[in-house]
Design an enzyme around this catalytic site. Sequence first.
Site, PDB file in Angstrom:
ATOM      1  N   LYS A 179       0.841  -1.209   0.000  1.00 48.89           N
ATOM      2  CA  LYS A 179       0.000   0.000   0.000  1.00 48.89           C
ATOM      3  C   LYS A 179       0.876   1.259   0.000  1.00 48.89           C
ATOM      4  CE  LYS A 179      -0.283  -0.292   5.028  1.00 48.89           C
ATOM      5  NZ  LYS A 179      -1.078  -0.801   6.161  1.00 48.89           N
ATOM      6  N   TYR A 225      17.393  29.316  10.578  1.00 49.86           N
ATOM      7  CA  TYR A 225      16.196  29.995  11.075  1.00 49.86           C
ATOM      8  C   TYR A 225      16.081  29.850  12.585  1.00 49.86           C
ATOM      9  CZ  TYR A 225      14.269  30.586   6.358  1.00 49.86           C
ATOM     10  OH  TYR A 225      14.048  30.953   5.059  1.00 49.86           O
TER      11      TYR A 225
HETATM   12  C1  LIG Z   1      -0.232  -1.853   6.691  1.00 48.89           C
HETATM   13  C2  LIG Z   1      -0.724  -3.174   7.177  1.00 48.89           C
HETATM   14  C3  LIG Z   1       0.174  -4.211   7.490  1.00 48.89           C
HETATM   15  C4  LIG Z   1       1.670  -4.030   7.439  1.00 48.89           C
HETATM   16  O1  LIG Z   1       2.121  -3.480   8.642  1.00 48.89           O
HETATM   17  P1  LIG Z   1       3.691  -3.313   8.943  1.00 48.89           P
HETATM   18  O2  LIG Z   1       3.726  -2.808  10.331  1.00 48.89           O
HETATM   19  O3  LIG Z   1       4.202  -2.327   7.961  1.00 48.89           O
HETATM   20  O4  LIG Z   1       4.299  -4.654   8.777  1.00 48.89           O
HETATM   21  C5  LIG Z   1      -0.339  -5.438   7.847  1.00 48.89           C
HETATM   22  N1  LIG Z   1      -1.674  -5.636   7.944  1.00 48.89           N
HETATM   23  C6  LIG Z   1      -2.566  -4.658   7.684  1.00 48.89           C
HETATM   24  C7  LIG Z   1      -4.007  -4.944   7.823  1.00 48.89           C
HETATM   25  C8  LIG Z   1      -2.122  -3.400   7.302  1.00 48.89           C
HETATM   26  O5  LIG Z   1      -3.016  -2.446   7.047  1.00 48.89           O
END
Ligand SMILES: *Cc1c(COP(=O)(O)O)cnc(C)c1O
Length: 368
Positions: A35, A262
């Site tokens: 994702k 800054y």
């Molecule tokens: C994003 C996600 C993961 C992966 O999680 P990580 O901590 O990056 O390993 C696994 N399961 C679901 C349902 C997610 O949304």
Amino acid sequence: MPRPIRAVVDPAAISANIIKIKQLLKGVAVMPVVKANAYGHGLGRVFPGFQNADALAILEIEGAAMLRASGWTKPIVLLEGCFDDADLNRAIELQCDWVVHNIDQLHDLEKLASKPLGYKPRIYLKLNTGMNRLGFQPTDGAAAIAWLDQFATRNAWSSPVLMTHFANADEAEPRDRRPLAEAQHQQLTQLKPAHWQSSLANSAGILNFPELAGDIVRPGIAIYGASPGPHTAASYGLKPAMTLSSEIIAIQSVKKGERVGYGSRWQATEDGRIGVVACGYADGYPRHAPDGTPVWIEGRIASVAGRVSMDMMTIDLSNIPEAKVGSTVELWGDNVPVDLVADHCGTIGYELLCAIAPRVPFHTVVQP
Ligand SMILES: *Cc1c(COP(=O)(O)O)cnc(C)c1O
């Protein structure tokens, strides 16, 4: 020469991290999570690294379409399920599997009853075992499971998967995380029909409780070579898939007592040198990086000195006499773990990897 900032991604690191997880959890199906454009790496860029995966998990339907167009024929699982009828139709066109996390999504399946789909969808029924984000309450779980089991059998769909998500698998203190993970595992096991598979573990679950991971694991961050915590990615044998680097574009000599940047946040305690790096918050480097946040230059660690600005940041070169205009500066990668930068900035590596700005050019390491 263009501005010297660049992000280099290495599909071979992803491939190696998948193999590492396969070795750790023998016989378990590995379903990397791709994702958010593969956690900011660029899904198309790192796609060749996923060849050894058993399935891929994603939220965005356009990403699923891209995977199919690239020739991915193994399962794709939509982690938040389908959002409306159009999305559902698209998911079927792309031969996706998907998560069902509430009663409306479950009853939407009825619309597909006895339709010829051209494949056998596998539904991931999500249980809320304490995270309180998505999923059926365990008290409603048995009825949903019974309904789905019948539906899948009647329509000759694939046998479903019972899924949940660990809430605390990444906490530093094992005393705090183990009892909850065990309780979550137990709630799922009690409800799971024998012919269903289970899916529980994200990266933290895989690395910290491999024995509770279930049949199909969902590693995200670990695949990209960063750590979900509490230990370093290197200690888990993971290799970073992204290096963000730039160069020194100017050097200033500062006298003891002079200030930099800054708000004049940093003040020289000795006469010294400040390196100006072509990387700022408009590139995705966190503006709230405090003084002392590490970077890597000429084989050594140097520190952020002064507030990160939009296009530049300043680092203390006092102990690095070799550093000159044109020296490469690694902001994160093999030498400075993204997790370490994130620790300094009060966030997690995930957020930094996902936040690289569109103006940063990406390069892909090409395999010989
Ligand atoms: C994003 C996600 C993961 C992966 O999680 P990580 O901590 O990056 O390993 C696994 N399961 C679901 C349902 C997610 O949304």
